[in-house]
Enzyme design. Structure first.
Site, PDB file in Angstrom:
ATOM      1  N   GLU A  47      -8.247  10.900   2.375  1.00  0.00           N
ATOM      2  CA  GLU A  47      -8.478   9.927   3.444  1.00  0.00           C
ATOM      3  C   GLU A  47      -8.791  10.668   4.731  1.00  0.00           C
ATOM      4  O   GLU A  47      -8.188  11.705   5.026  1.00  0.00           O
ATOM      5  CB  GLU A  47      -7.259   9.024   3.638  1.00  0.00           C
ATOM      6  CG  GLU A  47      -7.432   8.013   4.765  1.00  0.00           C
ATOM      7  CD  GLU A  47      -6.374   6.917   4.782  1.00  0.00           C
ATOM      8  OE1 GLU A  47      -6.423   6.063   5.685  1.00  0.00           O
ATOM      9  OE2 GLU A  47      -5.505   6.909   3.872  1.00  0.00           O
ATOM     10  N   GLU A  66       0.870  -1.174   0.000  1.00  0.00           N
ATOM     11  CA  GLU A  66       0.000   0.000   0.000  1.00  0.00           C
ATOM     12  C   GLU A  66       0.907   1.224   0.000  1.00  0.00           C
ATOM     13  O   GLU A  66       1.770   1.335   0.874  1.00  0.00           O
ATOM     14  CB  GLU A  66      -0.895   0.002   1.235  1.00  0.00           C
ATOM     15  CG  GLU A  66      -1.879   1.167   1.300  1.00  0.00           C
ATOM     16  CD  GLU A  66      -2.719   1.152   2.568  1.00  0.00           C
ATOM     17  OE1 GLU A  66      -3.884   1.548   2.505  1.00  0.00           O
ATOM     18  OE2 GLU A  66      -2.190   0.738   3.637  1.00  0.00           O
TER      19      GLU A  66
END
Length: 217
Positions: A204, A113
């Site tokens: 996010e 990620e």
């Protein structure tokens, strides 16, 4: 019998209503996790189902998101697969609390990620991570970090994986990111990537609130 003027007015109003409907139809809004394509771009919206979060796809590479409450989400538009490219983004980013604006994505084999963080709220996402070095790109120094995630959500389900981070020192909410500069710097530090899955310009949020309206190209 209606006059020509009244008929003209009717058709003008009808045309305007149709245009407004067409514009509205370009926006697709979601409050639960969704992925797909929208107006030529890949989009991904993941949420843990907590908090009050609304993600909307706009025309071309534009998206917006508003959020509040005790939840975690990642949302944005970009490409699938990702890879080395110049990513341009612009718009408004207004976080209150823990939030990031980044080029974000995944690779597989190995499962990685990755974040190229351009802006963030009150919490530096590199906190607790291991610093590996720096890279200078697109007008700023970025600090490079790695961190490990154990039994956490991923594109392969719950898994253990590594996170790669480049965190920009001079924060910004618009500009161009040359992703290949980061990928090459990571490789030189022994941080290998796998085969690219998706890559988006992501907003996010984690237990915070705010809004963002970002256009990607």
């Amino acid at each position: 019998m209606p006059s020509l003027t009244s008929l003209f007015s009717f058709f003008a109003l009808a045309s305007g209503a149709f245009s407004a409907t067409a514009d509205l139809s370009k926006r697709e809004s979601y409050t639960s996790s969704s992925t797909g394509t929208s107006n030529g771009y890949y989009y991904s919206f993941w949420t843990d189902g907590q908090g009050d979060i609304t993600y909307s796809n706009g025309a071309a590479g534009e998206y917006s998101v508003t959020w509040s409450g005790d939840g975690n989400f990642v949302a944005g538009k970009g490409w699938n697969p990702g890879g080395s490219r110049e990513v341009t983004f612009k718009g408004s980013y207004n976080p209150n609390g823990n939030s990031y604006l980044s080029v974000y994505g995944w690779t597989q084999n190995p499962l990685i990620e990755f974040y190229i963080v351009e802006d963030f709220g009150t919490y530096n996402p590199s906190s607790g991570a291991t610093k590996k070095g720096t890279v200078t790109s697109d007008g700023s120094v970025y600090d490079i970090y790695t961190s490990e995630r154990v039994n956490q959500p991923s594109i392969e389900g719950t898994a253990t994986f590594t996170q790669y981070w480049s965190v920009r020192q001079n924060k910004r909410s618009e500009g161009t990111v040359t992703t290949g500069n980061h990928f090459n710097a990571w490789k030189n530090l022994g941080m290998d990537l796998g085969s690219f899955n998706y890559m988006i310009v992501a907003t996010e949020g984690y237990y915070s609130s705010g809004s963002a309206d970002i256009t990607v190209s």
